[in-house]
Structures are given as structure tokens and as C-alpha cells.
Scaffold this active site. Structure first.
Site, short mmCIF file in Angstrom:
data_model
loop_
_atom_site.label_atom_id
_atom_site.label_comp_id
_atom_site.label_asym_id
_atom_site.label_seq_id
_atom_site.Cartn_x
_atom_site.Cartn_y
_atom_site.Cartn_z
N TYR A 146 0.86 -1.20 0.00
CA TYR A 146 0.00 0.00 0.00
C TYR A 146 0.88 1.23 0.00
O TYR A 146 1.78 1.36 0.83
CB TYR A 146 -0.89 -0.01 1.24
N ASP A 241 9.36 2.73 0.12
CA ASP A 241 8.26 3.36 0.87
C ASP A 241 8.44 2.97 2.34
O ASP A 241 8.05 1.88 2.76
CB ASP A 241 6.91 2.89 0.32
N LYS A 269 3.82 8.79 9.04
CA LYS A 269 3.55 8.20 10.35
C LYS A 269 4.48 8.75 11.45
O LYS A 269 4.27 9.86 11.90
CB LYS A 269 3.56 6.67 10.23
C1 LIG Z 1 0.23 4.34 5.83
C2 LIG Z 1 1.01 4.13 4.61
C3 LIG Z 1 0.90 4.98 3.50
C4 LIG Z 1 -0.12 6.07 3.41
O1 LIG Z 1 0.05 7.06 4.39
P1 LIG Z 1 -1.18 8.00 4.78
O2 LIG Z 1 -0.58 8.96 5.75
O3 LIG Z 1 -2.24 7.11 5.35
O4 LIG Z 1 -1.64 8.67 3.54
C5 LIG Z 1 1.76 4.77 2.44
N1 LIG Z 1 2.65 3.78 2.45
C6 LIG Z 1 2.79 2.94 3.50
C7 LIG Z 1 3.84 1.88 3.47
C8 LIG Z 1 1.96 3.08 4.60
O5 LIG Z 1 2.07 2.22 5.62
#
Ligand SMILES: *Cc1c(COP(=O)(O)O)cnc(C)c1O
Length: 429
Positions: A146, A241, A269
Site C-alpha cells: 500500500y 516506501d 507516520k
Molecule cells: C500508511 C502508509 C501509507 C499512506 O500514508 P497516509 O498517511 O495514510 O496517507 C503509504 N505507504 C505505506 C507503506 C503506509 O504504511
């Protein structure tokens, strides 16, 4: 002794009048596990408190940010001080370079970075930058990973997309998704084949170095090194990511743990200490393709917001100051929790595959090893739902989906280890 959720149910019904599903992010609605989502009033350390007066041991940490636990004193103080000086200016402040400098210290591959307000924006912008820099259109991502909810990244995505069992999303034109190639995770041959088919068309590979959004899945030995080698060979960029893994698996994220140097990194995060914040950064020559220096446009009214910077600085500088103690502590606490509960399940005759990397872990309700999205999907999600409800009833709040990582914070200690094992014993019986 079922916990009462009378007030939470009232609040949910009221929220449903105004908010689709009563929520602002789908998985919060508990559709994957059933039952009512408690409405949170406040939190402290490792605990959440709901509107019905219940107390829960928290294992989702706001989906990752709360590595120091909730309402950590120096973070609260930093936010209060920043708030008293004005919430947003839309002009530069010293705090942006202060946090940027801390980030570059933790992530040597990040020479320059830009702040945004979410992980979604960080990933979307990094992909745009990679396309602008390389002059290529195709993007490789992996099934079950994601990277936020931007159109091109919703193809075979994990997290809530996997939870709801939908392959992508309505509202994403095929033309938008057609440049996204979704391949199985942990399969270098698939990546080699994709590059061989389009040697000069692929701008970048974006990957969760440790997957959290299909539940926790570790990279196979040399997998990340393989991605590094193949992307370099074809002149494509490697984007790690690290929105979830950054500052979580170590101060320098998964790239430090696995010794791999990406061209670009996305963060989110933890970097905002619980406030809306993300960042993308990496090689200076790539980052200088961004406006105002270069042709790739990217902007944000609230980017580098003073409250988010203050919370981020307080969080990251605490992690820097106590690096060894914090990451060693998280490793051992999480090991005892993740393995402890897996042991309790085994004693109860329940087959369960436990995946853990640092303070991220998942109990998959399957007897098969979980190494990619297809194997994660063999999990018995109905059994997971029952387990989730039983644990919640026993005062332990797990992420409300099989396809999400659980997190441990520095506020989780001996008492909390005992509590989760006791709750698991009750739940499995
Ligand atoms: C949470 C997450 C996102 C998206 O971040 P948001 O702040 O919810 O938009 C993207 N990549 C990874 C790996 C994530 O865990």
C-alpha cells in the site's frame, strides 16, 4: 463479561448520519472483524480509553505513528508551545530545516527532502518525481503493498483495499492505472521479466521494504539488493516506501537494517509524531528536479506545518537520544509478545503463522508460511475476526483486519506483556 459499548454505538449511529460508514478511513469501521468500533475519548502511554469507560491495551498505535506511546510528555509540550505561536503561516520556518536535518542524519540516502501532509502525498509525489526525472511512464509496485490512495497506486493495493476484498477502486480510469505494473512481492524473476519487456519505459520500482499493509511480510534474503541491482541496470529509480518502517525498524528504517540504498525514500507516520506529516527525499540530483528548481510540480498549503514539525522534531530527537535503548527494548518486548501469543495458540491447537520484523508483527490464521500477498490471503479471516472480537472484549485492541501489521511502542512493558498473554489465553479458549 462482555464490555458495554452502548455509548460508542450511539456515537457510531450519529456519525453514520454525517460521515459515510461513520468514518474518515474505511478500516476504522470494523467491517472486516464485525462488532462495534469503540469511540476513543483519550489515550495515554500504551492505552486507549473509550466513551463507555473501557480501557484497551493498544496494538495499532494510530496505525504506526505512536512509537513512543500516546501523549508522550515532550511531544505534547512541543505541540502546545507551537500551537501557542500560531497554527500555520504558509511561509517558511526554521523548524522545517531542523526536522529535515534530523531526517538526513538518520537516513544517509536522503540528501534532500520535502515535507507533505500524509504518506499518500509522499508516495504520489515521489512517483511523479521519478517519472519526471527519468522521462518514463511505467511504475512497478507489488501486490499487497500500500502506497496511499492516489489513483495510480490503488492497483492490487494492500491495507483497506485488501481488507475489503476489492482489486482496486471504482473511480480510477483504466487509462490512469495502465502504467502501473503490479507484480508479486519477493519474486525477482517477475521484476526481471517486466524490465526485459520494457527496458526503457519503467521509471521506478516502489516497494514497502518490509510489507506491513498485507500483514507483516519480511523481504527474502537479497530481495531488496536484487531490486537495487535491477533498477540500476535499467536506469530506473528505486523508491523505498518507509512510511511505516521509517524510524520504526531502526532509526534509519528498513534501509539501515537491510543495507540497501534507494534513490528515493518516502516517510510518514512516526515522522509527524501523530500529527499529519509525510516526506519524500533522496538523491540531491533527483530532488532538484522539483519546483522551484526543476520542472516537476509539487506543493501544499499545510506542508511543513509548524505543529507537525514540532511534534516530529520532539519524536525523532527522542529516538536519536535513546536509540539503542529504544530499539533493543522494542525488539525484545515485541518478540516476547508475538512469540508468546503464537505459543498460546499452539497450545490451544490453533494453527497460526507469526511474522515479525522488529516492532511490527502479524498473527496470520493460516498454517502456511506467509511470504507474499497470495500466501497472506490463505488466512482464515473469519477466525481472525472472532479472535479480534475476543481480544477486544478482554481489553486488547488489535488492528481490525488480518491484513494490517500490529505495533508495539516504548510504553509497552512487563505488565503489558502479561496482559496480552492472559487475554490471548482467554480468547483462544
Ligand atoms: C500508511 C502508509 C501509507 C499512506 O500514508 P497516509 O498517511 O495514510 O496517507 C503509504 N505507504 C505505506 C507503506 C503506509 O504504511
Amino acid at each position: 463479561m462482555s464490555r458495554s459499548l452502548t455509548r460508542s454505538r450511539q456515537l457510531q449511529l450519529r456519525a453514520e448520519r454525517f460521515l459515510p460508514g461513520g468514518v474518515d478511513s474505511p478500516v476504522r469501521a470494523f467491517r472486516a472483524v464485525g462488532g462495534d468500533p469503540p469511540f476513543v475519548t483519550h489515550a495515554e502511554g500504551a492505552y486507549l480509553f473509550d466513551a463507555d469507560g473501557n480501557k484497551y491495551l493498544d496494538f495499532f498505535g494510530s496505525w504506526g505513528p505512536m512509537i513512543l506511546g500516546h501523549a508522550f510528555p515532550s511531544v505534547v509540550e512541543a505541540i502546545q508551545k507551537a500551537a501557542s505561536q500560531g497554527a500555520s503561516f504558509g511561509a517558511s520556518t526554521a523548524a522545517e530545516a531542523d526536522l529535515a536535518e534530523l531526517v538526513t542524519r538518520c537516513f544517509p540516502s536522503v540528501e534532500k527532502l520535502r515535507f507533505v501532509s500524509s504518506g499518500t502525498e509522499a508516495c504520489m509525489s515521489a512517483v511523479r518525481l521519478a517519472r519526471g526525472f527519468t522521462g518514463r511512464n511505467f511504475v512497478i509496485k507489488f501486490e499487497g503493498c500500500y502506497h496511499g490512495h492516489s489513483d495510480a497506486m490503488l492497483v492490487k493495493a494492500g491495507s483497506g483495499v485488501a481488507t475489503l476484498g476489492i482489486p482496486g477502486s471504482a473511480g480510477v480510469p483504466a487509462e490512469t492505472a495502465m502504467h502501473t505494473l503490479a507484480l508479486p512481492y519477493n519474486d525477482l524473476d517477475a521484476v526481471r521479466a517486466a524490465f526485459a519487456a520494457r527496458p526503457e519505459e519503467i521509471a521506478c520500482v516502489i516497494v514497502e521494504p518490509v510489507v506491513g499493509n498485507a500483514g507483516t511480510i519480511a523481504p527474502a534474503a537479497e530481495y531488496l539488493q536484487g531490486l537495487r541491482q535491477i533498477t540500476a541496470q535499467y536506469g530506473a529509480l528505486l523508491i523505498l516506501d518507509e512510511v511505516m518502517t521509517g524510524f520504526r525498524l531502526s532509526l534509519g528504517g528498513a534501509q539501515q537494517v537491510y543495507g540497501v540504498t534507494p534513490d528515493l525514500t518516502t516517510l510518514g507516520k512516526i515522522i509527524g509524531g501523530g500529527l499529519p506529516c509525510g516526506a519524500f527525499g533522496g538523491r540531491a540530483d533527483v530532488m532538484e528536479f522539483l519546483a522551484p528548481l526543476g520542472p516537476v510540480y509539487q506543493a501544499g498549503t499545510l506542508s511543513g506545518n509548524p505543529l507537525a514539525m514540532a511534534a516530529g522534531i520532539a519524536t525523532v530527537s527522542h529516538l536519536i537520544r535513546h536509540e539503542e535503548e529504544i530499539y533493543n527494548g522494542l525488539e525484545s518486548t515485541t518478540g516476547r509478545i508475538a512469540e508468546g501469543v503464537a505459543g498460546v495458540a499452539r497450545e490451544a491447537g490453533i494453527s497460526l503463522t507469526m511474522n515479525r520484523v522488529g516492532s511490527m508483527f502479524t498473527w496470520f490464521f493460516t498454517d502456511k508460511p506467509v511470504t507474499d500477498f497470495a500466501s497472506a490471503a490463505t488466512s482464515d479471516t473469519v477466525a481472525f475476526g472472532r479472535f479480534h472480537r475476543a481480544m477486544l472484549d478482554a481489553g486488547v485492541w488489535l488492528p481490525p483486519s488480518q491484513f494490517e501489521a500490529a505495533f508495539v511502542s516504548t510504553a509497552h512493558g512487563e505488565a503489558e506483556i502479561g496482559m496480552v498473554l492472559e487475554a490471548a489465553r482467554k480468547s483462544f479458549s
